[in-house]
Design a protein around this motif. Structure first.
Motif, PDB file in Angstrom:
ATOM      1  N   GLU A 181       0.869  -1.374  -0.053  1.00 49.40           N
ATOM      2  CA  GLU A 181      -0.081   0.049  -0.105  1.00 49.40           C
ATOM      3  C   GLU A 181       0.872   1.174  -0.108  1.00 49.40           C
ATOM      4  OE1 GLU A 181      -3.506   2.124   2.752  1.00 49.40           O
ATOM      5  OE2 GLU A 181      -2.824   0.137   3.370  1.00 49.40           O
ATOM      6  N   GLY A 182       0.585   2.242  -0.867  1.00 44.81           N
ATOM      7  CA  GLY A 182       1.346   3.517  -0.830  1.00 44.81           C
ATOM      8  C   GLY A 182       2.378   3.318  -1.702  1.00 44.81           C
ATOM      9  N   VAL A 183       2.939   2.222  -2.628  1.00 50.53           N
ATOM     10  CA  VAL A 183       4.291   1.899  -3.300  1.00 50.53           C
ATOM     11  C   VAL A 183       3.754   2.011  -4.603  1.00 50.53           C
ATOM     12  CG1 VAL A 183       6.127   0.917  -3.709  1.00 50.53           C
ATOM     13  CG2 VAL A 183       5.188   0.928  -1.330  1.00 50.53           C
ATOM     14  N   GLN A 184       4.399   2.874  -5.380  1.00 55.16           N
ATOM     15  CA  GLN A 184       4.168   3.047  -7.123  1.00 55.16           C
ATOM     16  C   GLN A 184       5.254   2.293  -7.436  1.00 55.16           C
ATOM     17  OE1 GLN A 184       4.814   7.053  -8.749  1.00 55.16           O
ATOM     18  NE2 GLN A 184       4.803   6.049 -10.767  1.00 55.16           N
ATOM     19  N   LEU A 185       5.001   1.170  -8.330  1.00 55.17           N
ATOM     20  CA  LEU A 185       5.759   0.043  -8.855  1.00 55.17           C
ATOM     21  C   LEU A 185       6.383   1.024 -10.111  1.00 55.17           C
ATOM     22  CD1 LEU A 185       4.552  -3.331  -8.586  1.00 55.17           C
ATOM     23  CD2 LEU A 185       6.390  -2.557  -7.441  1.00 55.17           C
ATOM     24  N   VAL A 186       7.728   0.995 -10.289  1.00 57.82           N
ATOM     25  CA  VAL A 186       8.184   1.753 -11.523  1.00 57.82           C
ATOM     26  C   VAL A 186       9.656   0.759 -11.867  1.00 57.82           C
ATOM     27  CG1 VAL A 186       7.713   4.020 -10.666  1.00 57.82           C
ATOM     28  CG2 VAL A 186       9.983   3.012  -9.924  1.00 57.82           C
ATOM     29  N   GLU A 187       9.927   1.058 -13.099  1.00 58.48           N
ATOM     30  CA  GLU A 187      11.083   0.525 -13.625  1.00 58.48           C
ATOM     31  C   GLU A 187      12.535   1.019 -12.945  1.00 58.48           C
ATOM     32  OE1 GLU A 187      11.505  -2.291 -15.691  1.00 58.48           O
ATOM     33  OE2 GLU A 187       9.347  -2.219 -15.399  1.00 58.48           O
ATOM     34  N   LEU A 188      13.495   0.206 -12.854  1.00 59.35           N
ATOM     35  CA  LEU A 188      14.668   0.697 -12.114  1.00 59.35           C
ATOM     36  C   LEU A 188      15.069   2.209 -12.397  1.00 59.35           C
ATOM     37  CD1 LEU A 188      17.153  -2.373 -11.661  1.00 59.35           C
ATOM     38  CD2 LEU A 188      16.254  -0.757  -9.944  1.00 59.35           C
ATOM     39  N   ALA A 189      15.200   2.353 -13.773  1.00 59.63           N
ATOM     40  CA  ALA A 189      15.786   3.510 -14.336  1.00 59.63           C
ATOM     41  C   ALA A 189      14.993   4.874 -13.673  1.00 59.63           C
ATOM     42  CB  ALA A 189      15.673   3.635 -15.822  1.00 59.63           C
ATOM     43  N   GLN A 190      13.702   4.506 -13.580  1.00 61.98           N
ATOM     44  CA  GLN A 190      12.758   6.002 -13.172  1.00 61.98           C
ATOM     45  C   GLN A 190      13.162   5.881 -11.539  1.00 61.98           C
ATOM     46  OE1 GLN A 190       8.546   5.677 -13.624  1.00 61.98           O
ATOM     47  NE2 GLN A 190       8.096   7.203 -12.161  1.00 61.98           N
ATOM     48  N   LEU A 191      13.151   4.854 -10.908  1.00 63.47           N
ATOM     49  CA  LEU A 191      13.719   4.787  -9.450  1.00 63.47           C
ATOM     50  C   LEU A 191      14.873   5.681  -9.225  1.00 63.47           C
ATOM     51  CD1 LEU A 191      12.953   1.818  -7.083  1.00 63.47           C
ATOM     52  CD2 LEU A 191      15.060   2.953  -7.000  1.00 63.47           C
ATOM     53  N   PHE A 192      15.961   5.129 -10.086  1.00 58.14           N
ATOM     54  CA  PHE A 192      17.075   5.688  -9.833  1.00 58.14           C
ATOM     55  C   PHE A 192      17.156   7.151  -9.886  1.00 58.14           C
ATOM     56  CE2 PHE A 192      19.561   1.524 -10.962  1.00 58.14           C
ATOM     57  CZ  PHE A 192      19.334   1.159  -9.608  1.00 58.14           C
ATOM     58  N   ARG A 193      16.474   7.431 -10.989  1.00 60.15           N
ATOM     59  CA  ARG A 193      16.328   8.913 -11.449  1.00 60.15           C
ATOM     60  C   ARG A 193      15.586   9.985 -10.479  1.00 60.15           C
ATOM     61  NH1 ARG A 193      14.284   7.700 -15.901  1.00 60.15           N
ATOM     62  NH2 ARG A 193      12.025   8.239 -15.567  1.00 60.15           N
ATOM     63  N   THR A 216      24.701   3.635 -13.844  1.00 66.52           N
ATOM     64  CA  THR A 216      23.603   3.912 -13.186  1.00 66.52           C
ATOM     65  C   THR A 216      23.717   4.774 -12.070  1.00 66.52           C
ATOM     66  OG1 THR A 216      24.192   1.712 -11.957  1.00 66.52           O
ATOM     67  CG2 THR A 216      22.475   1.456 -13.455  1.00 66.52           C
ATOM     68  N   LEU A 217      24.914   4.782 -11.500  1.00 62.41           N
ATOM     69  CA  LEU A 217      24.951   5.854 -10.494  1.00 62.41           C
ATOM     70  C   LEU A 217      25.185   7.342 -11.065  1.00 62.41           C
ATOM     71  CD1 LEU A 217      28.094   4.135  -8.285  1.00 62.41           C
ATOM     72  CD2 LEU A 217      25.694   4.729  -7.585  1.00 62.41           C
ATOM     73  N   ALA A 218      25.627   7.396 -12.369  1.00 59.49           N
ATOM     74  CA  ALA A 218      25.492   8.698 -13.050  1.00 59.49           C
ATOM     75  C   ALA A 218      24.028   8.993 -13.190  1.00 59.49           C
ATOM     76  CB  ALA A 218      26.264   8.608 -14.250  1.00 59.49           C
ATOM     77  N   SER A 219      23.099   8.131 -13.431  1.00 62.46           N
ATOM     78  CA  SER A 219      21.837   8.322 -13.501  1.00 62.46           C
ATOM     79  C   SER A 219      20.935   8.879 -12.279  1.00 62.46           C
ATOM     80  CB  SER A 219      20.949   7.315 -14.067  1.00 62.46           C
ATOM     81  OG  SER A 219      20.515   6.340 -13.241  1.00 62.46           O
ATOM     82  N   PHE A 220      21.587   8.747 -10.905  1.00 68.05           N
ATOM     83  CA  PHE A 220      21.039   9.123  -9.721  1.00 68.05           C
ATOM     84  C   PHE A 220      20.698  10.741  -9.742  1.00 68.05           C
ATOM     85  CE2 PHE A 220      21.338   6.092  -6.164  1.00 68.05           C
ATOM     86  CZ  PHE A 220      21.337   4.863  -6.902  1.00 68.05           C
ATOM     87  N   ASP A 242      33.994   6.798  -6.649  1.00 70.80           N
ATOM     88  CA  ASP A 242      34.185   8.037  -7.568  1.00 70.80           C
ATOM     89  C   ASP A 242      32.921   8.974  -7.554  1.00 70.80           C
ATOM     90  OD1 ASP A 242      36.663   7.264  -8.207  1.00 70.80           O
ATOM     91  OD2 ASP A 242      35.997   6.336 -10.350  1.00 70.80           O
ATOM     92  N   ALA A 243      31.797   8.321  -7.381  1.00 67.05           N
ATOM     93  CA  ALA A 243      30.562   9.005  -7.186  1.00 67.05           C
ATOM     94  C   ALA A 243      30.459   9.899  -5.858  1.00 67.05           C
ATOM     95  CB  ALA A 243      29.327   8.176  -7.350  1.00 67.05           C
ATOM     96  N   MET A 244      31.011   9.127  -4.923  1.00 69.17           N
ATOM     97  CA  MET A 244      31.085   9.978  -3.646  1.00 69.17           C
ATOM     98  C   MET A 244      31.985  11.222  -3.755  1.00 69.17           C
ATOM     99  SD  MET A 244      29.042   8.283  -1.652  1.00 69.17           S
ATOM    100  CE  MET A 244      29.377   8.554  -0.038  1.00 69.17           C
ATOM    101  N   ARG A 245      33.221  10.944  -4.056  1.00 62.03           N
ATOM    102  CA  ARG A 245      34.061  11.985  -4.122  1.00 62.03           C
ATOM    103  C   ARG A 245      33.918  13.206  -5.215  1.00 62.03           C
ATOM    104  NH1 ARG A 245      39.501   7.849  -3.825  1.00 62.03           N
ATOM    105  NH2 ARG A 245      39.433   7.771  -1.725  1.00 62.03           N
ATOM    106  N   SER A 246      33.155  12.718  -6.002  1.00 63.18           N
ATOM    107  CA  SER A 246      32.651  14.025  -7.118  1.00 63.18           C
ATOM    108  C   SER A 246      31.431  14.937  -6.772  1.00 63.18           C
ATOM    109  CB  SER A 246      32.382  13.218  -8.495  1.00 63.18           C
ATOM    110  OG  SER A 246      30.966  12.744  -8.209  1.00 63.18           O
ATOM    111  N   GLY A 247      31.074  14.161  -5.301  1.00 67.34           N
ATOM    112  CA  GLY A 247      29.863  14.953  -4.898  1.00 67.34           C
ATOM    113  C   GLY A 247      28.408  14.603  -5.355  1.00 67.34           C
ATOM    114  N   LYS A 248      28.478  13.673  -6.534  1.00 70.35           N
ATOM    115  CA  LYS A 248      26.975  13.309  -7.079  1.00 70.35           C
ATOM    116  C   LYS A 248      26.146  12.910  -5.761  1.00 70.35           C
ATOM    117  CE  LYS A 248      24.413  11.641 -10.378  1.00 70.35           C
ATOM    118  NZ  LYS A 248      23.763  12.562 -11.202  1.00 70.35           N
TER     119      LYS A 248
END
Length: 309
Positions: A181-193, A216-220, A242-248
């Motif tokens: 209840e209360g959860v929208q099922l989506v594809e992974l790409a949308q979830l990450f984005r 996939t981390l770049a799509s966050f 790298d994603a952490m150090r870049s500030g992503k």
């Protein structure tokens, strides 16, 4: 006539679980059993069952125990057992599904909140004599989006807490026919984005190994939080650094790693907004008993065709 043996890949098991196994000789392998030690114990005792707490169980251990009929995981993650090798030998593999779900879900939220509120960093600053009230702002989670990957027993508990926190919740699970209840099922790409917080609660398979990689981390969303209380192999660790150090990413909380124990040195140890814990999400007072009982019952169900209360 000697009792058949059950090998436990640890130094202990909940007394309640040991009591269930009273008709068997329970052999403990020690606190950190190595593969050669497990093989030697298997050869010596020829167990009919193995309860896996620590380490991995592959072909050499199975071949060292001709009487082996069941391998039972003390928890839910059976990726540490060579399931193909077990199937080829007629050995049943079982998991104590849900036994530590509450503990892991609570730990996931402990990491989410520690990341959003900078709890470890503020604690360190206070102990060093600083008072950062005028300069530090935490992230408010109410109204933000939580993305949950995996909607099993643990994921559903994480969802419930997220909704109680006032968050919009997105979910992904290829095996889920319906959403909580209360959860929208989506594809992974949308979830990450779209997610401000991504929490992983899926098993590790060859298909999803390094699910989180450079692409996939770049799509966050910029400034997102990532938490993993599932399996370390889901994340490409150099890509995360790298994603952490870049500030992503704003912060991340990890309770599982590709190699365990975490090697030293390791780049993770030098990333200040990365919160680490030693794969203890499922280790609580209640979960210790529940996982032991679940593992023991699974062994007995195979060996005796029983369901033990």
């Amino acid at each position: 006539m000697s009792r058949p043996s059950i090998l436990v890949t640890a130094a202990d098991l909940a007394p309640e679980a040991v009591a269930l196994l009273h008709d068997y000789k329970v052999i403990f392998a020690g606190k950190a059993p190595q593969p050669d030690e497990l093989i030697a114990l298997a050869k010596q005792h020829d167990p009919v069952g193995i309860i896996v707490r620590y380490g991995k169980v592959g072909e050499p251990i199975m071949d060292a125990a001709p009487a082996l009929k069941v391998i039972s995981k003390h928890g839910s993650g059976i990726d540490v057992i060579d399931q193909k090798a077990a199937a080829a030998r007629g050995i049943v593999v079982k998991a104590a599904v849900g036994a530590n779900a509450a503990a892991v879900a609570e730990h996931a939220w402990a990491l989410i909140l520690a990341c959003a509120k900078s709890v470890p960093q503020l604690n360190d600053r206070m102990r060093a004599g600083h008072w950062d009230k005028a300069t530090h702002k935490t992230i408010e989670l109410s109204g933000r989006t939580l993305g949950v990957v995996g909607l099993g027993e643990i994921g559903r508990r994480v969802v419930a807490i997220g909704r109680a926190m006032g968050m919009r919740v997105l979910g992904f699970d290829p095996f889920a026919d319906t959403a909580p209840e209360g959860v929208q099922l989506v594809e992974l790409a949308q979830l990450f984005r779209e997610s401000d917080v991504v929490s992983l609660h899926c098993p590790l398979t060859e298909e999803n190994r390094r699910l989180l990689n450079r692409d996939t981390l770049a799509s966050f969303k910029d400034g997102a939080i990532l938490v993993n209380t599932a399996r370390g192999g889901l994340i490409d660790e150099p890509a995360l650094v790298d994603a952490m150090r870049s500030g992503k990413l704003y912060a991340a909380g990890l309770d599982s790693f590709e190699t365990e124990p975490l090697p030293s040195p390791h780049p993770f140890r030098d990333v200040p907004n990365l919160i680490l814990s030693p794969h203890i999400g499922g280790v609580s007072d209640a979960a210790y008993v529940n996982m032991g009982l679940g593992a023991a019952r699974n062994v007995l169900a195979v060996l005796e065709g029983s369901s033990v209360a």
